[in-house]
Write a protein that holds these residues in place. Structure first.
Motif, PDB file in Angstrom:
ATOM      1  N   LEU A 101       0.848  -1.288   0.086  1.00 62.29           N
ATOM      2  CA  LEU A 101       0.059   0.043   0.144  1.00 62.29           C
ATOM      3  C   LEU A 101       0.913   1.086   0.018  1.00 62.29           C
ATOM      4  O   LEU A 101       0.357   2.491  -0.546  1.00 62.29           O
ATOM      5  CB  LEU A 101      -0.938  -0.023   1.129  1.00 62.29           C
ATOM      6  CG  LEU A 101      -2.071  -1.051   1.350  1.00 62.29           C
ATOM      7  CD1 LEU A 101      -2.926  -0.885   2.766  1.00 62.29           C
ATOM      8  CD2 LEU A 101      -2.979  -0.993   0.161  1.00 62.29           C
ATOM      9  N   ARG A 102       2.069   1.105   0.595  1.00 63.92           N
ATOM     10  CA  ARG A 102       3.068   2.296   0.577  1.00 63.92           C
ATOM     11  C   ARG A 102       3.469   2.602  -0.873  1.00 63.92           C
ATOM     12  O   ARG A 102       3.877   1.678  -1.466  1.00 63.92           O
ATOM     13  CB  ARG A 102       4.134   2.140   1.549  1.00 63.92           C
ATOM     14  CG  ARG A 102       3.650   2.038   2.987  1.00 63.92           C
ATOM     15  CD  ARG A 102       4.780   1.868   3.978  1.00 63.92           C
ATOM     16  NE  ARG A 102       5.765   0.910   3.891  1.00 63.92           N
ATOM     17  CZ  ARG A 102       7.078   1.216   3.319  1.00 63.92           C
ATOM     18  NH1 ARG A 102       7.440   2.389   3.066  1.00 63.92           N
ATOM     19  NH2 ARG A 102       7.730   0.113   3.374  1.00 63.92           N
ATOM     20  N   TYR A 139      -4.459   2.147   9.460  1.00 66.27           N
ATOM     21  CA  TYR A 139      -3.227   2.118   8.145  1.00 66.27           C
ATOM     22  C   TYR A 139      -3.944   2.317   6.963  1.00 66.27           C
ATOM     23  O   TYR A 139      -3.634   3.107   6.192  1.00 66.27           O
ATOM     24  CB  TYR A 139      -2.436   0.794   8.419  1.00 66.27           C
ATOM     25  CG  TYR A 139      -1.474   0.478   7.427  1.00 66.27           C
ATOM     26  CD1 TYR A 139      -0.480   1.501   7.009  1.00 66.27           C
ATOM     27  CD2 TYR A 139      -1.468  -0.579   6.670  1.00 66.27           C
ATOM     28  CE1 TYR A 139       0.450   1.294   5.956  1.00 66.27           C
ATOM     29  CE2 TYR A 139      -0.592  -1.003   5.814  1.00 66.27           C
ATOM     30  CZ  TYR A 139       0.494   0.214   5.195  1.00 66.27           C
ATOM     31  OH  TYR A 139       1.542   0.014   4.352  1.00 66.27           O
ATOM     32  N   SER A 140      -4.889   1.497   6.548  1.00 66.27           N
ATOM     33  CA  SER A 140      -5.634   1.581   5.104  1.00 66.27           C
ATOM     34  C   SER A 140      -6.224   2.725   5.013  1.00 66.27           C
ATOM     35  O   SER A 140      -6.256   3.558   4.142  1.00 66.27           O
ATOM     36  CB  SER A 140      -6.389   0.344   4.758  1.00 66.27           C
ATOM     37  OG  SER A 140      -7.463   0.248   5.799  1.00 66.27           O
ATOM     38  N   HIS A 147      -4.961   9.771   1.783  1.00 66.31           N
ATOM     39  CA  HIS A 147      -3.911   9.626   0.596  1.00 66.31           C
ATOM     40  C   HIS A 147      -2.510  10.070   1.131  1.00 66.31           C
ATOM     41  O   HIS A 147      -1.885  10.899   0.565  1.00 66.31           O
ATOM     42  CB  HIS A 147      -4.273  10.460  -0.523  1.00 66.31           C
ATOM     43  CG  HIS A 147      -5.509  10.416  -1.192  1.00 66.31           C
ATOM     44  ND1 HIS A 147      -5.846   9.107  -1.756  1.00 66.31           N
ATOM     45  CD2 HIS A 147      -6.742  10.853  -1.007  1.00 66.31           C
ATOM     46  CE1 HIS A 147      -7.125   9.260  -2.280  1.00 66.31           C
ATOM     47  NE2 HIS A 147      -7.675  10.420  -1.672  1.00 66.31           N
ATOM     48  N   TRP A 148      -2.299   9.677   2.341  1.00 69.06           N
ATOM     49  CA  TRP A 148      -1.163   9.867   2.879  1.00 69.06           C
ATOM     50  C   TRP A 148      -0.093   8.538   2.540  1.00 69.06           C
ATOM     51  O   TRP A 148      -0.764   7.552   2.123  1.00 69.06           O
ATOM     52  CB  TRP A 148      -1.088   9.725   4.404  1.00 69.06           C
ATOM     53  CG  TRP A 148      -1.956  10.848   4.847  1.00 69.06           C
ATOM     54  CD1 TRP A 148      -1.981  12.237   4.269  1.00 69.06           C
ATOM     55  CD2 TRP A 148      -2.459  10.971   6.235  1.00 69.06           C
ATOM     56  NE1 TRP A 148      -2.865  13.057   4.959  1.00 69.06           N
ATOM     57  CE2 TRP A 148      -3.034  12.625   6.340  1.00 69.06           C
ATOM     58  CE3 TRP A 148      -2.434  10.393   7.391  1.00 69.06           C
ATOM     59  CZ2 TRP A 148      -3.652  12.843   7.464  1.00 69.06           C
ATOM     60  CZ3 TRP A 148      -3.166  11.230   8.680  1.00 69.06           C
ATOM     61  CH2 TRP A 148      -3.762  12.182   8.750  1.00 69.06           C
ATOM     62  N   GLY A 177       7.112  11.506  10.799  1.00 67.67           N
ATOM     63  CA  GLY A 177       5.502  11.003  10.668  1.00 67.67           C
ATOM     64  C   GLY A 177       4.821  12.252  10.000  1.00 67.67           C
ATOM     65  O   GLY A 177       5.010  12.823   9.422  1.00 67.67           O
ATOM     66  N   ALA A 178       3.290  11.790  10.177  1.00 69.36           N
ATOM     67  CA  ALA A 178       2.368  12.886   9.808  1.00 69.36           C
ATOM     68  C   ALA A 178       1.270  12.878  10.800  1.00 69.36           C
ATOM     69  O   ALA A 178       0.081  12.974  10.518  1.00 69.36           O
ATOM     70  CB  ALA A 178       1.463  12.210   8.384  1.00 69.36           C
TER      71      ALA A 178
END
Length: 294
Positions: A101-102, A139-140, A147-148, A177-178
């Motif tokens: 996913l990343r 996470y997902s 959209h990170w 991080g965010a």
């Protein structure tokens, strides 16, 4: 004898023989040296690319060459005065992170100067064995809905006190991080799984684990968890205009940097005790009580 040598040289020139070859040692000015020799009328030259054997000092080993950033080298080699033990951390693989996913590699800061505490605001009735699924959902959601490039937080802590690796890049590294817009650089985010507003009391196991992970990460940079730190805002969407310096507790709440109630009233109220416990885990001496005036 003189007339005999002159006659000998004359016969050589008449026979088309060159004069005795002249050795020219190529140095830093090797090309200029060859031109100079030619200008002197030497008919031939044997050019050697290496100078005559001399007892020169050997070149330093690559391992001994000067480090390009001496300040960074000093930081890397510095032994923390007040380190804390690394706590047990459940890695991403164990909670089932889908690495496909990343879309971007991890980004890194220089160090960890501060900790911002969050809560996931996802309710407290969960079973601790269900936490991997909860983290996968967060996470997902952060990647597919917001959209990170990864989950926002560096670490998660559940109500049973289990610590989970959040954002990818290495638990022992200063991964950016965010979690706190405007103040993600040189900080880390810890998310307490649950809702800790006026109705959600904070489990002791959770508070202790938050102190453990904060003590360890801050200890790597010799940061006192009870101190304060100045950080420059990178976004006017935070509580502070872009470019303005703000002063925070080293262990702060998300609400200190952003317009939010996070990490909830109850968890925010635990911050003084968490700071004290983190300092104790680092082996720091107690703070001296301020002297009263008068």
């Amino acid at each position: 004898m003189g007339s005999h040598r002159a006659a000998k040289h004359a016969r050589r020139r008449a026979a088309g023989r060159p004069r005795r070859a002249t050795r020219v040692w190529a140095t830093a000015a090797g090309t200029a040296g060859v031109v100079a020799v030619a200008a002197l009328g030497v008919h031939s030259a044997i050019i050697h690319t290496d100078p005559p054997t001399v007892h020169a000092r050997p070149a330093p080993s690559p391992q001994l060459m000067p480090f390009p950033d001496l300040a960074a080298r000093a930081r890397l080699q510095r032994v923390p005065l007040y380190p804390a033990h690394e706590p047990a951390i459940v890695p991403r693989k164990s909670w089932g992170a889908d690495e496909s996913l990343r879309t971007e590699p991890p980004h890194y800061s220089t160090t960890v100067k501060a900790v911002f505490l969050h809560h996931t605001d996802s309710g407290n009735d969960y079973r601790c064995k269900d936490v991997p699924r909860i983290i996968r959902d967060i996470y997902s959601g952060h990647i597919q809905s917001r959209h990170w490039d990864d989950v926002a937080y560096n670490f998660f802590v559940d109500k049973c006190g289990t610590i989970y690796e959040g954002r990818a890049g290495g638990s022992d590294r200063p991964v950016t991080g965010a979690h706190s817009i405007g103040f993600n650089k040189d900080t880390m985010g810890i998310a307490a799984i649950g809702t800790y507003d006026a109705k959600g009391s904070v489990p002791q196991e959770m508070a202790e684990s938050i102190a453990r992970i904060a003590a360890w990460k801050l200890g790597l940079s010799d940061i006192d968890p009870r101190g304060e730190v100045g950080l420059v805002s990178s976004s006017s969407k935070s509580r502070f205009k872009k470019g303005k310096q703000a002063v925070f507790h080293v262990i702060a709440g998300h609400r200190d940097a952003y317009m939010t109630d996070c990490p909830g009233k109850e968890l925010y109220a635990e911050l003084p005790e968490i700071r004290t416990e983190a300092a104790r885990l680092q082996g720091r001496p107690p703070l001296r009580a301020a002297k009263s005036k008068g």
